[in-house]
Design an enzyme around this catalytic site. Structure first.
Site, PDB file in Angstrom:
ATOM      1  N   ASP A  10       0.929  -1.079   0.357  1.00 35.47           N
ATOM      2  CA  ASP A  10      -0.483   0.352  -0.058  1.00 35.47           C
ATOM      3  C   ASP A  10       1.450   1.774   0.054  1.00 35.47           C
ATOM      4  O   ASP A  10       1.843   0.740  -0.026  1.00 35.47           O
ATOM      5  CB  ASP A  10      -1.268   0.056   1.108  1.00 35.47           C
ATOM      6  N   CYS A  69       2.544  -3.530   4.064  1.00 37.26           N
ATOM      7  CA  CYS A  69       2.042  -2.231   5.048  1.00 37.26           C
ATOM      8  C   CYS A  69       2.245  -1.464   5.675  1.00 37.26           C
ATOM      9  O   CYS A  69       3.767  -2.230   6.081  1.00 37.26           O
ATOM     10  CB  CYS A  69       0.574  -2.001   4.718  1.00 37.26           C
ATOM     11  N   THR A  71       2.366  -1.515   9.044  1.00 37.38           N
ATOM     12  CA  THR A  71       2.326  -3.116   9.928  1.00 37.38           C
ATOM     13  C   THR A  71       2.220  -4.602   9.485  1.00 37.38           C
ATOM     14  O   THR A  71       3.226  -5.210  10.156  1.00 37.38           O
ATOM     15  CB  THR A  71       1.084  -3.288  11.307  1.00 37.38           C
ATOM     16  N   HIS A 102       7.386 -24.649   9.484  1.00 34.97           N
ATOM     17  CA  HIS A 102       6.612 -25.197  10.337  1.00 34.97           C
ATOM     18  C   HIS A 102       5.036 -24.665   9.583  1.00 34.97           C
ATOM     19  O   HIS A 102       4.545 -25.677   9.977  1.00 34.97           O
ATOM     20  CB  HIS A 102       6.737 -24.900  12.125  1.00 34.97           C
ATOM     21  N   HIS A 137       4.463 -31.424  10.733  1.00 28.98           N
ATOM     22  CA  HIS A 137       3.231 -29.954  10.788  1.00 28.98           C
ATOM     23  C   HIS A 137       2.276 -30.170   9.099  1.00 28.98           C
ATOM     24  O   HIS A 137       1.540 -29.492   9.030  1.00 28.98           O
ATOM     25  CB  HIS A 137       4.532 -29.159   9.779  1.00 28.98           C
TER      26      HIS A 137
END
Length: 156
Positions: A10, A69, A71, A102, A137
């Site tokens: 963004d 972005c 965060t 994992h 996993h």
């Protein structure tokens, strides 16, 4: 055949996206830029860009994605709404490694306001170089796939 990796951001992630594109240019991936344009001054909505990459991963048009972005969280939440996408918000070496080893994450989400640019390159490098371990996993990933299938079949 070279695997494709998509990259998008963004407005908050333009500078970091440009730096990561420079890094990706020396890898074995074919880089597909989904925007936002590096010279754009417009404020944009991160879900629009996360959906573009997530949709193409879901349809197997690209193998992996990088979303940026402010965060990394909003991009991650959005991408994970699309079936077949396993996006991980990465903030250190350990989360970069474990998201691949994992969780077989196929999208890395980074926060331009949360991580140093050069550390973000380190995290991307670790993420790209880490192989999925499979084994125990895989049972967990199968459970995630079953959840996706269950909710895709359920009426709204």
């Amino acid at each position: 055949m070279t695997a494709k990796i998509g990259i998008a951001c963004d407005h908050a992630g333009k500078e970091l996206k440009q730096l990561l594109q420079e890094y990706l240019a020396v890898t074995d991936f074919e880089v597909v830029d989904y925007g936002v344009a590096n010279d754009s001054q417009a404020s944009v909505d991160y879900p629009d860009y996360a959906a573009l990459i997530a949709n193409d991963i879901s349809q197997k048009k690209i193998a992996k994605g990088v979303l940026i972005c402010g965060t990394g969280i909003g991009m991650c939440i959005t991408a994970n709404k699309i079936p077949g996408v396993r996006a991980a918000s990465v903030w250190d070496e350990f989360s970069a490694r474990m998201s691949r080893a994992h969780n077989d994450a196929n999208v890395i989400c980074l926060g331009s306001r949360a991580v140093n640019d050069h550390r973000a390159c380190d995290y991307l490098k670790i993420w790209l170089e880490t192989e999925y371990e499979g084994g125990r996993h895989q049972l967990r990933l199968d459970k995630i796939k079953n959840l996706e299938n269950t909710y895709l079949r359920s009426p709204s």
